[in-house]
Design a protein around this motif. Structure first.
Motif, PDB file in Angstrom:
ATOM      1  N   ARG A  55       0.816  -1.230   0.000  1.00 10.09           N
ATOM      2  CA  ARG A  55       0.000   0.000   0.000  1.00 10.09           C
ATOM      3  C   ARG A  55       0.847   1.276   0.000  1.00 10.09           C
ATOM      4  O   ARG A  55       0.573   2.185  -0.793  1.00 10.09           O
ATOM      5  CB  ARG A  55      -0.934   0.027   1.209  1.00 10.09           C
ATOM      6  N   PRO A  56       1.851   1.407   0.876  1.00 12.68           N
ATOM      7  CA  PRO A  56       2.650   2.642   0.861  1.00 12.68           C
ATOM      8  C   PRO A  56       3.349   2.889  -0.487  1.00 12.68           C
ATOM      9  O   PRO A  56       3.492   4.035  -0.907  1.00 12.68           O
ATOM     10  CB  PRO A  56       3.670   2.425   1.979  1.00 12.68           C
ATOM     11  N   ASP A  57       3.740   1.818  -1.192  1.00 14.79           N
ATOM     12  CA  ASP A  57       4.344   1.987  -2.513  1.00 14.79           C
ATOM     13  C   ASP A  57       3.320   2.526  -3.507  1.00 14.79           C
ATOM     14  O   ASP A  57       3.632   3.388  -4.335  1.00 14.79           O
ATOM     15  CB  ASP A  57       4.916   0.664  -3.028  1.00 14.79           C
ATOM     16  N   LEU A  58       2.097   2.037  -3.431  1.00 11.69           N
ATOM     17  CA  LEU A  58       1.030   2.537  -4.293  1.00 11.69           C
ATOM     18  C   LEU A  58       0.742   4.007  -3.991  1.00 11.69           C
ATOM     19  O   LEU A  58       0.562   4.813  -4.907  1.00 11.69           O
ATOM     20  CB  LEU A  58      -0.236   1.701  -4.114  1.00 11.69           C
ATOM     21  N   ASP A  59       0.721   4.363  -2.716  1.00 11.61           N
ATOM     22  CA  ASP A  59       0.513   5.761  -2.329  1.00 11.61           C
ATOM     23  C   ASP A  59       1.614   6.648  -2.902  1.00 11.61           C
ATOM     24  O   ASP A  59       1.354   7.750  -3.399  1.00 11.61           O
ATOM     25  CB  ASP A  59       0.477   5.909  -0.804  1.00 11.61           C
ATOM     26  N   LYS A  60       2.841   6.162  -2.865  1.00 12.81           N
ATOM     27  CA  LYS A  60       3.984   6.923  -3.372  1.00 12.81           C
ATOM     28  C   LYS A  60       3.851   7.147  -4.878  1.00 12.81           C
ATOM     29  O   LYS A  60       4.072   8.264  -5.359  1.00 12.81           O
ATOM     30  CB  LYS A  60       5.283   6.188  -3.055  1.00 12.81           C
ATOM     31  N   VAL A  61       3.485   6.113  -5.622  1.00 13.71           N
ATOM     32  CA  VAL A  61       3.318   6.248  -7.072  1.00 13.71           C
ATOM     33  C   VAL A  61       2.220   7.258  -7.380  1.00 13.71           C
ATOM     34  O   VAL A  61       2.390   8.138  -8.224  1.00 13.71           O
ATOM     35  CB  VAL A  61       3.010   4.886  -7.733  1.00 13.71           C
ATOM     36  N   LYS A  62       1.100   7.165  -6.685  1.00 18.27           N
ATOM     37  CA  LYS A  62       0.009   8.109  -6.927  1.00 18.27           C
ATOM     38  C   LYS A  62       0.442   9.542  -6.615  1.00 18.27           C
ATOM     39  O   LYS A  62       0.096  10.468  -7.343  1.00 18.27           O
ATOM     40  CB  LYS A  62      -1.214   7.719  -6.109  1.00 18.27           C
ATOM     41  N   ARG A  63       1.217   9.726  -5.555  1.00 15.93           N
ATOM     42  CA  ARG A  63       1.708  11.055  -5.191  1.00 15.93           C
ATOM     43  C   ARG A  63       2.648  11.590  -6.278  1.00 15.93           C
ATOM     44  O   ARG A  63       2.532  12.746  -6.703  1.00 15.93           O
ATOM     45  CB  ARG A  63       2.401  11.017  -3.835  1.00 15.93           C
ATOM     46  N   ILE A  64       3.565  10.751  -6.761  1.00 21.68           N
ATOM     47  CA  ILE A  64       4.501  11.158  -7.809  1.00 21.68           C
ATOM     48  C   ILE A  64       3.745  11.572  -9.075  1.00 21.68           C
ATOM     49  O   ILE A  64       4.034  12.608  -9.673  1.00 21.68           O
ATOM     50  CB  ILE A  64       5.502  10.018  -8.119  1.00 21.68           C
ATOM     51  N   LEU A  65       2.785  10.754  -9.480  1.00 21.10           N
ATOM     52  CA  LEU A  65       2.025  11.059 -10.689  1.00 21.10           C
ATOM     53  C   LEU A  65       1.196  12.330 -10.534  1.00 21.10           C
ATOM     54  O   LEU A  65       1.080  13.123 -11.472  1.00 21.10           O
ATOM     55  CB  LEU A  65       1.152   9.872 -11.076  1.00 21.10           C
ATOM     56  N   ALA A  66       0.633  12.548  -9.351  1.00 21.04           N
ATOM     57  CA  ALA A  66      -0.142  13.779  -9.097  1.00 21.04           C
ATOM     58  C   ALA A  66       0.767  15.003  -9.156  1.00 21.04           C
ATOM     59  O   ALA A  66       0.385  16.050  -9.710  1.00 21.04           O
ATOM     60  CB  ALA A  66      -0.840  13.696  -7.744  1.00 21.04           C
ATOM     61  N   GLU A  67       1.965  14.882  -8.608  1.00 19.22           N
ATOM     62  CA  GLU A  67       2.929  16.014  -8.654  1.00 19.22           C
ATOM     63  C   GLU A  67       3.332  16.316 -10.083  1.00 19.22           C
ATOM     64  O   GLU A  67       3.441  17.471 -10.470  1.00 19.22           O
ATOM     65  CB  GLU A  67       4.148  15.689  -7.794  1.00 19.22           C
TER      66      GLU A  67
END
Length: 74
Positions: A55-67
């Motif tokens: 889950r934390p890896d998925l959160d990180k990817v979503k954050r990177i893509l949003a940025e």
């Protein structure tokens, strides 16, 4: 991405669960892996045993893509 000692069983998701959690399709999860944005926390162990994503890896990817999207829009 995650180190083995950073993993918690409740955070490990099969591809369909990872897609649902991230709000994307399973093919998007596969694209993220192919593009190097996401790595399986526990790789597939052969036929019938899917890779598991953290889950934390998925959160990180979503954050990177949003940025990235926000930077493009600016």
């Amino acid at each position: 991405m995650s180190r083995i000692y950073d993993l918690y069983p409740q955070d490990l998701l099969a591809p369909a669960q990872a897609a649902e959690y991230a709000g994307v399709s399973e093919s998007t999860i596969r694209q993220w892996v192919h593009r190097g944005l996401l790595e399986a926390a526990l790789p597939s162990q052969g036929r019938g045993v899917p890779a598991l994503y953290n889950r934390p890896d998925l959160d990180k990817v979503k954050r990177i893509l949003a940025e990235r999207e926000a930077a493009r829009a600016a």
